[in-house]
Design a protein around this motif. Structure first.
Motif, PDB file in Angstrom:
ATOM      1  N   GLY A 178      65.125  36.981  -5.957  1.00 15.83           N
ATOM      2  CA  GLY A 178      64.676  37.306  -4.619  1.00 15.83           C
ATOM      3  C   GLY A 178      63.568  36.433  -4.067  1.00 15.83           C
ATOM      4  O   GLY A 178      63.135  36.632  -2.940  1.00 15.83           O
ATOM      5  N   THR A 179      63.090  35.457  -4.831  1.00 13.54           N
ATOM      6  CA  THR A 179      61.987  34.624  -4.347  1.00 13.54           C
ATOM      7  C   THR A 179      62.436  33.512  -3.420  1.00 13.54           C
ATOM      8  O   THR A 179      61.606  32.888  -2.760  1.00 13.54           O
ATOM      9  CB  THR A 179      61.178  34.011  -5.511  1.00 13.54           C
ATOM     10  OG1 THR A 179      62.057  33.265  -6.354  1.00 13.54           O
ATOM     11  CG2 THR A 179      60.474  35.086  -6.324  1.00 13.54           C
ATOM     12  N   ILE A 212      56.421  35.552  -4.680  1.00 14.31           N
ATOM     13  CA  ILE A 212      56.665  36.362  -3.495  1.00 14.31           C
ATOM     14  C   ILE A 212      55.855  37.651  -3.600  1.00 14.31           C
ATOM     15  O   ILE A 212      55.600  38.135  -4.703  1.00 14.31           O
ATOM     16  CB  ILE A 212      58.185  36.664  -3.389  1.00 14.31           C
ATOM     17  CG1 ILE A 212      58.560  37.233  -2.053  1.00 14.31           C
ATOM     18  CG2 ILE A 212      58.635  37.542  -4.512  1.00 14.31           C
ATOM     19  CD1 ILE A 212      60.071  37.310  -1.839  1.00 14.31           C
ATOM     20  N   ASP A 257      55.159  41.710  -3.239  1.00 12.57           N
ATOM     21  CA  ASP A 257      55.987  42.850  -3.659  1.00 12.57           C
ATOM     22  C   ASP A 257      56.825  43.436  -2.530  1.00 12.57           C
ATOM     23  O   ASP A 257      57.996  43.763  -2.716  1.00 12.57           O
ATOM     24  CB  ASP A 257      55.116  43.954  -4.262  1.00 12.57           C
ATOM     25  CG  ASP A 257      54.543  43.584  -5.616  1.00 12.57           C
ATOM     26  OD1 ASP A 257      55.053  42.629  -6.236  1.00 12.57           O
ATOM     27  OD2 ASP A 257      53.593  44.256  -6.051  1.00 12.57           O
ATOM     28  N   LEU A 268      59.727  41.130  -1.697  1.00 14.26           N
ATOM     29  CA  LEU A 268      60.662  41.130  -2.818  1.00 14.26           C
ATOM     30  C   LEU A 268      61.528  42.389  -2.800  1.00 14.26           C
ATOM     31  O   LEU A 268      62.748  42.304  -2.931  1.00 14.26           O
ATOM     32  CB  LEU A 268      59.913  41.021  -4.144  1.00 14.26           C
ATOM     33  CG  LEU A 268      60.778  41.074  -5.392  1.00 14.26           C
ATOM     34  CD1 LEU A 268      61.791  39.938  -5.410  1.00 14.26           C
ATOM     35  CD2 LEU A 268      59.910  41.044  -6.638  1.00 14.26           C
TER      36      LEU A 268
END
Length: 130
Positions: free
Chosen positions: A6-7, A103, A105, A108
């Protein structure tokens, strides 16, 4: 290039490609595979969907020999390998530089909640090579 899920590794990979660089996605372009932690053997037919507890025994690894071949083929040009695997520390010596994406929280959680999980044929994108 590495970072947690997800970064933005795949997104950055796509942008690099659009700008004319050799940029490969470790998952999509077949540098990674599932393996059995008990015996080290590659998993040729992983279950889908993954049953509860499966990830306790099986892991996602990047194959050093495949990355070595990329490094050899890329000696005269800049190339990027984008992805993350649990054994990535074992291939870092093959690179001139490593970039780790980070990234916050909240972003993300949003990306992971809205990210596509499969290709159109229902096979997880990360299993494409298998």
């Amino acid at each position: 290039m590495t970072g947690n899920s997800g970064t933005g590794k795949s997104t950055v990979c796509g942008v690099l490609r659009e700008r004319g660089f050799v940029a490969l996605d470790a998952d999509e372009d077949g540098f990674c595979r599932w393996f059995d932690r008990a015996d080290g053997e590659a998993v040729t037919d992983p279950p889908y969907p993954v049953p509860a507890g499966w990830l306790d025994r099986y892991g996602w690894e990047i194959v050093r020999e495949w990355v070595e071949a990329l490094a050899t083929d890329s000696r005269s040009r800049v190339a990027f390998l984008c992805g993350s695997a649990e054994n990535e520390a074992h291939i870092l010596d093959l690179f001139d530089a490593v970039v780790c994406l980070a990234i916050d929280d909240e972003t993300l959680r949003h990306r992971l909640a809205t990210a596509p999980r499969t290709r159109s044929d229902g096979i997880p994108k990360s299993w494409r090579r298998l």
